[in-house]
Design a protein around this motif. Structure first.
Motif, PDB file in Angstrom:
ATOM      1  N   ASP A   1       0.851  -1.187   0.000  1.00 15.28           N
ATOM      2  CA  ASP A   1       0.000   0.000   0.000  1.00 15.28           C
ATOM      3  C   ASP A   1       0.891   1.243   0.000  1.00 15.28           C
ATOM      4  N   ARG A   2       0.788   2.051  -1.008  1.00 14.09           N
ATOM      5  CA  ARG A   2       1.683   3.201  -1.145  1.00 14.09           C
ATOM      6  C   ARG A   2       1.313   4.352  -0.226  1.00 14.09           C
ATOM      7  N   GLN A   3       0.195   4.227   0.476  1.00 13.65           N
ATOM      8  CA  GLN A   3      -0.175   5.243   1.445  1.00 13.65           C
ATOM      9  C   GLN A   3       0.205   4.848   2.871  1.00 13.65           C
ATOM     10  N   HIS A   4       0.783   3.679   3.030  1.00 11.50           N
ATOM     11  CA  HIS A   4       1.235   3.250   4.357  1.00 11.50           C
ATOM     12  C   HIS A   4       2.325   4.207   4.844  1.00 11.50           C
ATOM     13  N   PRO A   5       2.262   4.655   6.110  1.00 14.21           N
ATOM     14  CA  PRO A   5       3.259   5.619   6.604  1.00 14.21           C
ATOM     15  C   PRO A   5       4.700   5.159   6.444  1.00 14.21           C
ATOM     16  N   LEU A   6       4.982   3.874   6.675  1.00 14.15           N
ATOM     17  CA  LEU A   6       6.361   3.406   6.508  1.00 14.15           C
ATOM     18  C   LEU A   6       6.796   3.459   5.050  1.00 14.15           C
TER      19      LEU A   6
END
Length: 460
Positions: A23-28
């Motif tokens: 997921d490219r919106q994951h904070p990491l």
């Protein structure tokens, strides 16, 4: 040899890239793309030779240290968890999912020793540089900083005379045996019994008997110490250090200064901070500087020889300038910093000695914010591995304090990216009717982040 790049442009026919399945919106994931990893190769490149076996990628080692102190892991557990978490693997620079340990946990120890405390300051500086690039840390934040000191305790047992005498004798006997030095008596059985009885008598408040057993342990240590000196007049480095520490134990008195409190960590100091629940702490003093606004850690430094708090302020402000690039305009300190001038360079010093009635409401507001540094120190100890330092030596004290600050700032960045994602979801929810929103993003899709509960709080 210098580490080689782990990035490859060639695709794998049978495996999908991590950036295609995560997921490219994951904070990491977002944070991994915002950190300037190339700066570590430039900074640490001179520490590697041109020949030999290629070293492990710098991004892998720096990323593991970030994750270790951000999520309170040990060297062993952070490497083990790397296999389970694809987001951790992407953060550390891997392109495809790995199924075997990329390094041995001992490689982290050797890398820290190679980089040193000054090199690890670059890791803290990069967390602040990332916050500056994302406008989470601006020059306005440096108008007011809070400075305070705390104690970083060492991983040692509580020092009692009986235990120290027993430990010193055991180490000397072992060192003599390894070198083939013949001893008249090792006191293995008698020493162990005397240590046990000393603890039992002290617990029963039979102090005269406890002191008698303690005197036996001191005599046993003195006999072994003199026996080794007779048989080995010129000891080697390690044995010489053990003999030196044993002599310190035998000669130090109750009220002496610079006493020895641990055989494996002779740099440990006894520090009294006036706490009711813990009168004495054994470790070293740490100076911490945070911004009054948003509580970013902009400076941390482990200090030995138990300096007076007021004497640490100048060095703390110089480190803030070195790490952030901006001078702090105002520094707020507690009464322990009494004696400093009202102006140190470009920074005005404010001590918590003034009364509320003598200040304007706007000025009192920032004086009250001085105490905001206390929970920051608490989080560094409870969440970022500064409560009990397991790294060796005085350099280990400095490195652990710096890495704890890195972990704290990294968690703030993750919370900031999570909060941006949360606001974006709220905006989409307001634009769509509930049925359309539930079809677009059901509960399983709305929480794909695998975040800890603490990341769901607002940006401090």
């Amino acid at each position: 040899m210098k580490p080689k790049s782990s990035q490859h442009d060639q695709a794998d026919l049978f495996r999908s890239r991590l950036d295609q399945i995560l997921d490219r919106q994951h904070p990491l994931y977002v944070l991994a793309n915002r950190i300037d990893w190339a700066v570590f190769n430039k900074t640490f490149g001179s520490l590697y030779a041109e020949k030999g076996r290629p070293a492990k990628p710098t991004r892998l080692l720096a990323g593991l240290h970030y994750l270790k102190h951000a999520f309170d892991e040990s060297d062993e557990s952070v490497v083990a968890r790397l296999l389970e978490n694809p987001y951790w693997q992407y953060f550390c620079g891997f392109e495809f999912f790995i199924h075997r340990l990329p390094i041995d946990p001992s490689s982290l120890t050797r890398w820290r020793k190679r980089i040193g405390p000054k090199g690890l300051e670059q890791l803290l500086s990069e967390t602040l540089a990332t916050a500056k690039r994302e406008d989470y840390l601006t020059e306005q934040h440096m108008e007011r900083v809070n400075v305070d000191t705390t104690v970083q305790e060492k991983a040692i047992a509580y020092p009692t005379d009986a235990r120290l005498y027993h430990k010193a004798r055991v180490l000397l006997v072992k060192a003599a045996k390894d070198r083939g030095i013949s001893l008249r008596q090792s006191y293995l059985r008698l020493g162990k019994r005397a240590l046990i009885m000393s603890g039992r008598y002290a617990h029963a408040r039979q102090m005269n008997r406890a002191k008698r057993e303690q005197k036996k342990l001191k005599n046993f240590l003195g006999r072994v110490y003199r026996d080794i000196l007779r048989n080995c007049p010129q000891p080697d480095g390690q044995l010489a250090q053990l003999l030196h520490n044993a002599r310190r134990l035998l000669t130090q008195q109750r009220h002496d200064k610079n006493k020895l409190y641990s055989m494996h960590a002779p740099e440990v100091e006894c520090i009294a901070k006036g706490k009711v629940h813990k009168k004495y702490e054994f470790g070293c003093k740490v100076s911490v500087a945070t911004t009054s606004q948003d509580n970013w850690i902009v400076g941390v430094e482990a200090l030995h020889d138990n300096p007076f708090d007021g004497h640490t302020l100048k060095g703390a402000l110089a480190q803030v300038k070195r790490l952030v690039g901006w001078d702090a305009q105002n520094a707020y300190c507690d009464k322990g910093y009494k004696g400093n001038p009202k102006q140190l360079g470009a920074t005005a010093v404010h001590l918590a000695t003034r009364r509320k009635s003598s200040m304007k409401p706007s000025e009192w507001r920032w004086f009250k914010r001085r105490s905001a540094i206390e929970p920051v120190i608490g989080h560094m100890k409870q969440d970022n591995r500064m409560d009990r330092n397991y790294l060796k030596g005085a350099d280990g004290d400095k490195m652990n304090a710096i890495l704890a600050a890195c972990g704290f700032n990294l968690r703030k960045l993750l919370r900031a990216f999570f909060w941006l994602l949360f606001k974006e979801l709220e905006r989409l929810k307001s634009l769509l009717v509930p049925s359309e929103f539930s079809q677009m993003l059901d509960r399983e899709q709305a929480e794909p982040f695998g975040l800890h509960l603490e990341l769901q709080s607002n940006v401090a």
